[in-house]
Design an enzyme around this catalytic site. Structure first.
Site, PDB file in Angstrom:
ATOM      1  N   HIS A  89       0.858  -1.193   0.000  1.00  0.00           N
ATOM      2  CA  HIS A  89       0.000   0.000   0.000  1.00  0.00           C
ATOM      3  C   HIS A  89       0.886   1.231   0.000  1.00  0.00           C
ATOM      4  O   HIS A  89       1.938   1.219   0.640  1.00  0.00           O
ATOM      5  CB  HIS A  89      -0.899   0.000   1.255  1.00  0.00           C
ATOM      6  CG  HIS A  89      -2.043   0.946   1.127  1.00  0.00           C
ATOM      7  ND1 HIS A  89      -1.922   2.273   1.449  1.00  0.00           N
ATOM      8  CD2 HIS A  89      -3.305   0.754   0.683  1.00  0.00           C
ATOM      9  CE1 HIS A  89      -3.077   2.864   1.220  1.00  0.00           C
ATOM     10  NE2 HIS A  89      -3.936   1.975   0.756  1.00  0.00           N
TER      11      HIS A  89
ATOM     12  N   ASP B 162      -7.954  -5.180   0.116  1.00  0.00           N
ATOM     13  CA  ASP B 162      -8.482  -5.988  -0.985  1.00  0.00           C
ATOM     14  C   ASP B 162      -8.221  -7.470  -0.814  1.00  0.00           C
ATOM     15  O   ASP B 162      -8.883  -8.302  -1.423  1.00  0.00           O
ATOM     16  CB  ASP B 162      -7.865  -5.524  -2.304  1.00  0.00           C
ATOM     17  CG  ASP B 162      -8.241  -4.096  -2.590  1.00  0.00           C
ATOM     18  OD1 ASP B 162      -9.441  -3.818  -2.606  1.00  0.00           O
ATOM     19  OD2 ASP B 162      -7.349  -3.261  -2.765  1.00  0.00           O
TER      20      ASP B 162
HETATM   21  N1  ACO Z   1       4.149  -7.808  -4.888  1.00  0.00           N
HETATM   22  C1  ACO Z   1       5.491  -7.825  -5.036  1.00  0.00           C
HETATM   23  N2  ACO Z   1       6.297  -6.758  -4.892  1.00  0.00           N
HETATM   24  C2  ACO Z   1       5.715  -5.593  -4.584  1.00  0.00           C
HETATM   25  C3  ACO Z   1       4.317  -5.478  -4.401  1.00  0.00           C
HETATM   26  C4  ACO Z   1       3.538  -6.636  -4.559  1.00  0.00           C
HETATM   27  N3  ACO Z   1       2.218  -6.597  -4.393  1.00  0.00           N
HETATM   28  N4  ACO Z   1       4.010  -4.201  -4.095  1.00  0.00           N
HETATM   29  C5  ACO Z   1       5.162  -3.520  -4.087  1.00  0.00           C
HETATM   30  N5  ACO Z   1       6.185  -4.361  -4.381  1.00  0.00           N
HETATM   31  C6  ACO Z   1       7.630  -4.009  -4.394  1.00  0.00           C
HETATM   32  C7  ACO Z   1       7.990  -3.246  -5.648  1.00  0.00           C
HETATM   33  O1  ACO Z   1       8.441  -4.129  -6.690  1.00  0.00           O
HETATM   34  C8  ACO Z   1       9.099  -2.359  -5.134  1.00  0.00           C
HETATM   35  O2  ACO Z   1      10.283  -3.141  -5.028  1.00  0.00           O
HETATM   36  P1  ACO Z   1      11.722  -2.446  -5.252  1.00  0.00           P
HETATM   37  O3  ACO Z   1      11.880  -1.465  -4.122  1.00  0.00           O
HETATM   38  O4  ACO Z   1      12.685  -3.567  -5.202  1.00  0.00           O
HETATM   39  O5  ACO Z   1      11.657  -1.763  -6.598  1.00  0.00           O
HETATM   40  C9  ACO Z   1       8.662  -2.006  -3.724  1.00  0.00           C
HETATM   41  O6  ACO Z   1       7.835  -3.117  -3.315  1.00  0.00           O
HETATM   42  C10 ACO Z   1       7.847  -0.710  -3.621  1.00  0.00           C
HETATM   43  O7  ACO Z   1       6.777  -0.778  -4.568  1.00  0.00           O
HETATM   44  P2  ACO Z   1       6.103   0.524  -5.214  1.00  0.00           P
HETATM   45  O8  ACO Z   1       5.331   0.117  -6.425  1.00  0.00           O
HETATM   46  O9  ACO Z   1       7.142   1.582  -5.391  1.00  0.00           O
HETATM   47  O10 ACO Z   1       5.134   0.969  -4.056  1.00  0.00           O
HETATM   48  P3  ACO Z   1       3.930   1.963  -4.184  1.00  0.00           P
HETATM   49  O11 ACO Z   1       3.694   2.498  -2.838  1.00  0.00           O
HETATM   50  O12 ACO Z   1       4.138   2.930  -5.298  1.00  0.00           O
HETATM   51  O13 ACO Z   1       2.702   1.018  -4.655  1.00  0.00           O
HETATM   52  C11 ACO Z   1       0.852  -0.425  -4.644  1.00  0.00           C
HETATM   53  C12 ACO Z   1       1.691   0.590  -3.853  1.00  0.00           C
HETATM   54  C13 ACO Z   1       0.445   0.150  -6.023  1.00  0.00           C
HETATM   55  C14 ACO Z   1      -0.431  -0.710  -3.870  1.00  0.00           C
HETATM   56  C15 ACO Z   1       1.686  -1.734  -4.829  1.00  0.00           C
HETATM   57  O14 ACO Z   1       2.060  -2.259  -3.569  1.00  0.00           O
HETATM   58  C16 ACO Z   1       0.943  -2.793  -5.626  1.00  0.00           C
HETATM   59  O15 ACO Z   1       0.993  -2.781  -6.869  1.00  0.00           O
HETATM   60  N6  ACO Z   1       0.236  -3.747  -4.940  1.00  0.00           N
HETATM   61  C17 ACO Z   1      -0.541  -4.760  -5.628  1.00  0.00           C
HETATM   62  C18 ACO Z   1      -1.874  -4.185  -6.087  1.00  0.00           C
HETATM   63  C19 ACO Z   1      -2.828  -3.924  -4.935  1.00  0.00           C
HETATM   64  O16 ACO Z   1      -3.042  -4.780  -4.077  1.00  0.00           O
HETATM   65  N7  ACO Z   1      -3.450  -2.742  -4.956  1.00  0.00           N
HETATM   66  C20 ACO Z   1      -4.438  -2.335  -3.945  1.00  0.00           C
HETATM   67  C21 ACO Z   1      -3.939  -1.161  -3.153  1.00  0.00           C
HETATM   68  S1  ACO Z   1      -5.062  -0.800  -1.861  1.00  0.00           S
HETATM   69  C22 ACO Z   1      -6.303   0.068  -2.562  1.00  0.00           C
HETATM   70  O17 ACO Z   1      -6.222   0.683  -3.574  1.00  0.00           O
HETATM   71  C23 ACO Z   1      -7.580   0.029  -1.857  1.00  0.00           C
END
Ligand code: ACO
Length: 426
Positions: A308, A365
């Site tokens: 998140h 979610d």
């Molecule tokens: N699975 C694996 N790796 C992940 C995940 C995941 N679900 N989420 C983040 N990471 C990793 C990224 O690859 C990144 O790794 P790095 O530092 O080695 O490059 C690091 O964690 C940070 O990720 P970001 O994308 O920069 O984090 P951000 O805060 O921008 O994104 C987000 C948050 C979009 C929710 C992300 O965690 C994601 O895509 N999750 C899966 C989709 C999801 O469940 N969305 C619902 C969000 S809640 C809502 O909207 C109600």
């Protein structure tokens, strides 16, 4: 130099600039850089607005480090334990919880507004078979603006409260009607003897002349899902609603834009993606393979329902839903294969260094999808349920925007990296 300020020095020329620090009631202080461009001739660069507060707000507070969520000062776990969805809707719109008479009256007000103009149903025929319900809902809400625009004064709080109640009341009807239309099922009109939440499940699941029975736990679980989605501060869709609102667009056009923003799988589409991903994984034996994919830098695969932008701890909503999910398992049973896969993934994620070091915890979610599936809500409708829950939050954020003395149009700038002027000079 004011003590409560930040000084920035441009090391190219040694010039220093001073910016005031603002303190809210909770949460990090904020540096007011609204004069930054005027003072320095430069813009700030903040991709995804990770360090930017876009407004002052009294509605929702999140402490992502602690995993805390408050709506108008009330903790979400307390609200989930003690109140129903419509209490929280009232709280968001009216800035305080209702007493029992006020809640009763509010329920009646929503009941009298839950029907939709029959002409709107004709819209459904214009969409191709299997159109995504989010696209249809977005179009329907935009269409509602054509029905409620004449002679309305959107600067009058009484009038926009009326618009708010109408939209909260009509959203479930629109959602259920389109679902039934898309399946070719006979329409089930709202039953005014049923409560708000129960009525939606009734419109979704019942058939004429058949007996329809719901267990109280099903109503409670669905009500909790709605409540937990009510508002979440300045996320992508709420920011979209405020951005469109800043141009003084029709409120329903703002909400329609918010629906578009919510649709994506990085946001409201995630609960749908969670279930599709669990189904794709198919068996606990395959979990390790997909965990490895999620950790592989060269693989775009992500574990849906984890991570998140704001929570760097267990999402408090996910905690409430996990408890609710377990109650549902006990009382009505949930697809046990999916639960087994979900449990194994969660267990690994909470102990694996890749996820722990990146603060990747289950988000709202992760369990909401499993609950909705147990409630026989089709997967393609999950994001629509999110809209039903989030709509009161969007409207209250829009109302807060309108209450400001001056509304500043949202207009960020950019770091231009395209070609310089190459126009032929002759
Ligand atoms: N699975 C694996 N790796 C992940 C995940 C995941 N679900 N989420 C983040 N990471 C990793 C990224 O690859 C990144 O790794 P790095 O530092 O080695 O490059 C690091 O964690 C940070 O990720 P970001 O994308 O920069 O984090 P951000 O805060 O921008 O994104 C987000 C948050 C979009 C929710 C992300 O965690 C994601 O895509 N999750 C899966 C989709 C999801 O469940 N969305 C619902 C969000 S809640 C809502 O909207 C109600």
């Amino acid at each position: 130099m004011a003590e409560n300020s930040v000084t920035l020095t441009d090391n190219r020329n040694g010039k220093s600039y001073n910016f005031p620090i603002l303190d809210g009631n909770l949460g990090p202080s904020v540096v007011d850089i609204s004069t930054f461009y005027k003072d320095t001739g430069m813009f700030t660069f903040d991709r995804g607005y990770t360090s930017t507060a876009m407004c002052r707000s009294q509605i929702t507070y999140i402490d992502g480090e602690k995993g805390e969520l408050l709506h108008r000062g009330y903790d979400i776990a307390w609200l989930a334990e003690n109140k129903i969805f419509l209490d929280v809707v009232y709280l968001l719109l009216n800035k305080r919880l209702p007493n029992s008479d006020e809640l009763k009256e509010f329920k009646t007000e929503l009941k009298t507004r839950c029907f939709i103009n029959e002409n709107i149903l004709k819209l459904f025929d214009a969409f191709p078979d299997r159109a995504h319900p989010m696209a249809v809902l977005q179009a329907c809400v935009a269409t509602l603006s054509t029905y409620y625009s004449r002679d309305m004064n959107f600067d009058d709080p009484v009038e926009y409260m009326e618009l708010a109640k109408r939209l909260v009341a009509k959203m479930p009807t629109l959602a259920a009607f389109y679902y039934r239309h898309s399946r070719g099922y006979p329409q089930i009109y709202p039953d005014l003897d049923r409560g708000f939440t129960e009525n939606f499940l009734y419109m979704m699941r019942s058939f004429p002349h058949s007996r329809f029975e719901l267990r109280p736990i099903e109503v409670k679980a669905f009500d909790t899902v709605l409540m937990l989605h009510c508002d979440h501060e300045q996320n992508a869709s709420t920011t979209t609603v405020r951005t469109v609102g800043s141009t003084h667009s029709h409120p329903y056009s703002c909400i329609s834009a918010g629906i578009g923003a919510l649709w994506g799988h990085a946001h409201g589409g995630a609960n749908e993606s969670v279930i599709r991903q669990l189904e794709m994984i198919g068996s606990v034996d395959n979990v390790d393979k997909y965990i490895a994919k999620a950790k592989d830098k060269n693989d775009p695969f992500r574990l849906m329902g984890f991570g998140h932008r704001v929570y760097k701890n267990y999402d408090p909503r996910a905690k409430v839903l996990k408890k609710m999910r377990n109650q549902l398992i006990d009382e009505i049973g949930i697809d046990s294969n999916l639960i087994k896969i979900a449990n194994k993934i969660e267990e690994i994620v909470l102990n694996d260094d890749y996820f722990v070091s990146r603060n990747l915890y289950p988000n709202v979610d992760f369990n909401s999808g499993l609950i909705l599936k147990a409630l026989k809500i089709p997967t393609e409708m999950f994001a629509v349920i999110f809209v039903m829950g989030r709509c009161p939050g969007w409207i209250s954020q829009w109302m807060e925007l309108k209450e400001q003395d001056t509304i500043k149009i949202v207009r960020p700038r950019q770091l231009y990296v395209g070609p310089k002027d190459i126009t032929p000079k002759n």
